[in-house]
Design a protein around this motif. Structure first.
Motif, mmCIF file in Angstrom:
data_model
loop_
_atom_site.group_PDB
_atom_site.id
_atom_site.type_symbol
_atom_site.label_atom_id
_atom_site.label_comp_id
_atom_site.label_asym_id
_atom_site.label_seq_id
_atom_site.Cartn_x
_atom_site.Cartn_y
_atom_site.Cartn_z
ATOM 1 N N LYS A 219 0.839 -1.198 0.000
ATOM 2 C CA LYS A 219 0.000 0.000 0.000
ATOM 3 C C LYS A 219 0.877 1.252 0.000
ATOM 4 O O LYS A 219 2.075 1.183 0.244
ATOM 5 N N SER A 220 0.269 2.403 -0.252
ATOM 6 C CA SER A 220 1.017 3.657 -0.147
ATOM 7 C C SER A 220 1.306 3.912 1.330
ATOM 8 O O SER A 220 0.608 3.413 2.203
ATOM 9 N N ASP A 221 2.362 4.702 1.601
ATOM 10 C CA ASP A 221 2.733 5.014 2.991
ATOM 11 C C ASP A 221 1.562 5.611 3.764
ATOM 12 O O ASP A 221 1.334 5.293 4.925
ATOM 13 N N ALA A 222 0.810 6.492 3.088
ATOM 14 C CA ALA A 222 -0.306 7.165 3.762
ATOM 15 C C ALA A 222 -1.360 6.153 4.194
ATOM 16 O O ALA A 222 -1.919 6.239 5.281
ATOM 17 N N GLU A 223 -1.596 5.156 3.320
ATOM 18 C CA GLU A 223 -2.587 4.134 3.665
ATOM 19 C C GLU A 223 -2.095 3.247 4.799
ATOM 20 O O GLU A 223 -2.871 2.857 5.675
ATOM 21 N N ALA B 37 -9.767 12.450 0.801
ATOM 22 C CA ALA B 37 -10.415 13.205 1.882
ATOM 23 C C ALA B 37 -9.971 12.724 3.260
ATOM 24 O O ALA B 37 -9.648 13.522 4.138
ATOM 25 N N ARG B 38 -9.897 11.381 3.459
ATOM 26 C CA ARG B 38 -9.581 10.871 4.797
ATOM 27 C C ARG B 38 -8.161 11.213 5.223
ATOM 28 O O ARG B 38 -7.840 11.222 6.402
ATOM 29 N N PHE B 39 -7.267 11.489 4.221
ATOM 30 C CA PHE B 39 -5.890 11.837 4.576
ATOM 31 C C PHE B 39 -5.728 13.333 4.814
ATOM 32 O O PHE B 39 -4.659 13.798 5.188
ATOM 33 N N GLY B 40 -6.770 14.123 4.528
ATOM 34 C CA GLY B 40 -6.706 15.561 4.730
ATOM 35 C C GLY B 40 -5.791 16.265 3.742
ATOM 36 O O GLY B 40 -5.313 17.365 4.001
ATOM 37 N N GLY B 41 -5.539 15.657 2.612
ATOM 38 C CA GLY B 41 -4.669 16.251 1.603
ATOM 39 C C GLY B 41 -4.416 15.234 0.514
ATOM 40 O O GLY B 41 -4.755 14.063 0.681
ATOM 41 N N VAL B 42 -3.827 15.683 -0.592
ATOM 42 C CA VAL B 42 -3.585 14.781 -1.713
ATOM 43 C C VAL B 42 -2.362 13.900 -1.433
ATOM 44 O O VAL B 42 -1.288 14.404 -1.123
ATOM 45 N N VAL B 43 -2.544 12.592 -1.517
ATOM 46 C CA VAL B 43 -1.435 11.650 -1.323
ATOM 47 C C VAL B 43 -0.914 11.250 -2.704
ATOM 48 O O VAL B 43 -1.638 10.622 -3.483
ATOM 49 N N PRO B 44 0.343 11.612 -3.042
ATOM 50 C CA PRO B 44 0.851 11.377 -4.396
ATOM 51 C C PRO B 44 0.698 9.936 -4.888
ATOM 52 O O PRO B 44 0.249 9.718 -6.010
ATOM 53 N N PHE B 166 -6.626 28.806 2.094
ATOM 54 C CA PHE B 166 -8.062 28.489 2.157
ATOM 55 C C PHE B 166 -8.278 27.094 2.740
ATOM 56 O O PHE B 166 -9.083 26.901 3.658
ATOM 57 N N ASP B 167 -7.550 26.104 2.189
ATOM 58 C CA ASP B 167 -7.738 24.716 2.636
ATOM 59 C C ASP B 167 -7.356 24.531 4.103
ATOM 60 O O ASP B 167 -8.050 23.842 4.848
ATOM 61 N N LEU B 175 -14.250 22.305 8.311
ATOM 62 C CA LEU B 175 -15.065 22.266 7.094
ATOM 63 C C LEU B 175 -14.636 21.148 6.147
ATOM 64 O O LEU B 175 -15.160 21.024 5.048
ATOM 65 N N GLY B 176 -13.647 20.311 6.570
ATOM 66 C CA GLY B 176 -13.226 19.172 5.740
ATOM 67 C C GLY B 176 -12.232 19.557 4.674
ATOM 68 O O GLY B 176 -11.756 20.687 4.616
ATOM 69 N N PHE B 177 -11.897 18.561 3.817
ATOM 70 C CA PHE B 177 -10.939 18.786 2.730
ATOM 71 C C PHE B 177 -11.548 18.322 1.421
ATOM 72 O O PHE B 177 -12.142 17.267 1.378
ATOM 73 N N PRO B 178 -11.400 19.024 0.301
ATOM 74 C CA PRO B 178 -10.873 20.395 0.252
ATOM 75 C C PRO B 178 -11.927 21.384 0.731
ATOM 76 O O PRO B 178 -13.116 21.206 0.465
#
Ligand SMILES: [Zn+2]
Lengths: 235, 334
Positions: A219-223, B37-44, B166-167, B175-178
């Motif tokens: 999985k990705s690190d974040a997951e 959304a659950r990570f609170g930001g974009v996970v590459p 803003f985010d 207010l969540g992400f984004p």
């Protein structure tokens, strides 16, 4: 039928064209800097052989496991070429390709790809008439775990792949029963993959194009971090 | 002439087909917002995996909606940067494969240029020169554009991008992400003059921005109020914060336009979806006798039509990219 093979699961980019009569062209470049050079290589190969892309009747892509970014470039290139050319596609696990390359041994075959972070992707195979048969699952583990598994097998083993070369010391601890394939075979070769794929294309055992996806095994690190937190919360 | 556009620089998988430079035949976006959304930001890594899954069926659908086949394409345009390198590489691999297999002309496009060219889809290009404000989650930039595809960066943010501010504040407010769109909605019910937040660098006379001080001021305000046992009016807070951010962007953009004597301001990027920014910039432009252009909402956020339009414009000038063009995560406009 001409099959195009693309294999990019390791730091080597490998592209080949072949038929049931054999390989027509094959090119390997091991470059760490560029992981997006499948199309330029293919362009050169077609130029030099005089073959035309429109004569390709099937595309085989190495699915990994391997290094995610390069792997995706190969898989995405293969999927899109197959989509545009309207030809069938076949995704082949890269560990299968490695094992296929040493299929004439009578030993148990261990295909081992460097997974970085002190781990290897691995699977075990036996040579069978016409190819290899996988015994057991695809896995990712520290080399020490794989060594213990091989020790338990109490059998003569041939290890192949860049992971085997990198962790030779750890894997040698199994004792005299372990032999290592040549470094020339350390990366899965597109030419081997084409040879492996041609009969399957002829038998029309192909995949649904949009369902061809890399075999990540991790999985990705974040997951991973998310799962650990979730487990912590429920424990 | 038909051009396919592909955009995978961040968390949207996007494919478009345009005709004759700026007529949209199809413009599809497969959003990954829910995945991140659950990570609170974009996970590459999550984004790259999703692109591989979404891109090929999306190309099929876009062509079907456009009523054409791969063989009908004259050009293929793809985002080559700036953005997440692993994500960019998925779109670039697909675009090269399409162009190579069809013989269509291939062109790599700067994502920020795409945001600027989004303006020409609905309005057509006004007479240059322009001043462009590009504002998104990753960028806040004032650009002088003397003519087509010519850029001089006047100034940028020294810390956070406006969209990032803003985010972050939206997340802090729960207010969540984004959180940009949610904050925009909430601010409509609040009083923009309720709380006097700092307007950083508004009078410095240069073209740079800074938003981290504002972000800190908002967070400090919330903490101070809750420590004193007072309820924070979230609508007032959102409106006041938004007003501070918008004030700085409007005054700096109009000042740059006046200074350079340009008659048209172009807005581009996801933050341009903010209704207050559009409203205030339009009003300030009208007062100064400067035309203000911004794309409709759907063309402000990341999309592939803007990439196809920018690419088609370059192809029309005879430009082509080689097949060994690489992804450049930090690609500059100029
Ligand atoms: Zn953008």
């Amino acid at each position: 039928m001409i099959v195009l093979g693309i294999e990019t699961s390791t730091p080597q980019t490998s592209v080949a064209l072949g038929t049931e009569q054999g390989v027509m062209a094959s090119m390997q470049l091991a470059s760490k800097a560029r992981q997006d050079d499948v199309v330029p290589i293919l362009e050169h190969m077609l130029d030099w052989t005089g073959l035309e892309l429109s004569h390709v009747g099937g595309v085989a892509v190495g699915l990994g496991p391997g290094l995610f970014t390069g792997l995706r470039v190969g898989v995405e290139t293969g999927k899109t070429l197959a989509q545009v050319l309207s030809v069938p596609i076949l995704g082949i696990p890269s560990l299968d390709v490695l094992a296929f390359g040493v299929r004439y041994t009578r030993r148990l075959i261990g295909a081992v790809i460097d997974a970085r972070r002190g781990e290897v992707f691995h699977a075990l195979y036996r040579g069978v008439p016409g190819g290899v048969m996988r015994v057991g699952e695809y896995g990712v583990a520290p080399p020490g775990h794989l060594a213990a598994e091989l020790e338990a097998a109490r059998e003569e083993v041939l290890l192949v792949g860049n992971g085997a070369i990198l962790y030779r010391k750890e894997l040698e601890e199994v004792g005299a029963r372990v032999e290592f394939a040549s470094p020339a075979q350390a990366h899965p070769q597109a030419s081997e993959m084409v040879e492996l794929a041609v009969p399957r294309f002829i038998r029309e055992e192909t995949d649904r194009s949009f369902e061809v996806l890399p075999l990540y095994l991790r999985k990705s690190d974040a997951e991973i971090a998310w799962d650990q937190r979730a487990r912590g919360a429920t424990a | 002439m038909k051009v396919l556009g592909i955009e995978t620089s961040c968390d949207e998988t996007a494919v478009a087909v345009i005709q004759d430079g700026r007529i949209i035949l199809a413009n599809l976006v497969a959003s990954q917002t829910e995945l991140h959304a659950r990570f609170g930001g974009v996970v590459p890594e999550v984004a790259s995996r999703a692109h591989v899954q979404a891109l090929n069926p999306l190309m099929d659908e876009a062509l079907e909606r456009a009523g054409c086949r791969f063989a009908d394409l004259d050009g293929v345009a793809v985002t080559v940067g700036p953005g997440l390198v692993g994500a960019l590489l998925v779109g670039i691999a697909a675009a090269k494969a399409v162009a190579f297999a069809t013989g269509a002309d291939f062109i790599g496009v700067n994502h920020l240029e795409g945001h600027i060219y989004a303006n020409f889809i609905e309005h057509g290009p006004p007479e240059p020169p322009y001043v462009c404000l590009v504002v998104s989650g990753g960028h806040t930039m004032l650009v002088h554009m003397p003519g087509a595809h010519a850029y001089r960066v006047l100034g940028q943010t020294l810390d956070d991008a406006a969209g990032e501010a803003f985010d972050k504040i939206a997340r802090f407010m729960g207010l969540g992400f984004p959180g940009g769109p949610a904050l925009d909605r909430l601010a409509r019910e609040g009083d923009p003059s309720a709380i006097a937040f700092p307007r950083a660098m508004i009078d410095t006379g240069d073209h740079d921005f800074s938003f981290s001080g504002l972000k800190t001021a908002v967070i400090r305000h919330m903490k101070r109020e809750s420590a004193a046992g007072r309820d924070v009016d979230l609508a007032d807070l959102a409106a006041s914060f938004q007003e501070a951010i918008v004030d700085v962007q409007v005054s700096k953009t109009i000042a740059a336009a006046k200074e350079l004597g340009v008659k048209a301001v172009l807005l581009g990027g996801g933050v341009v979806a903010n209704t207050r920014l559009r409203e205030r910039m339009e009003k300030a432009g009208a007062e100064a006798g400067i035309g203000v252009l911004f794309p409709s909402l759907k063309l402000c956020t990341d999309n592939a039509a803007m990439i196809a339009v920018a690419g088609a414009s370059r192809l029309a000038r005879g430009e082509r990219s080689p097949f060994d063009v690489a992804a450049d995560p930090a690609l500059e406009l100029a």
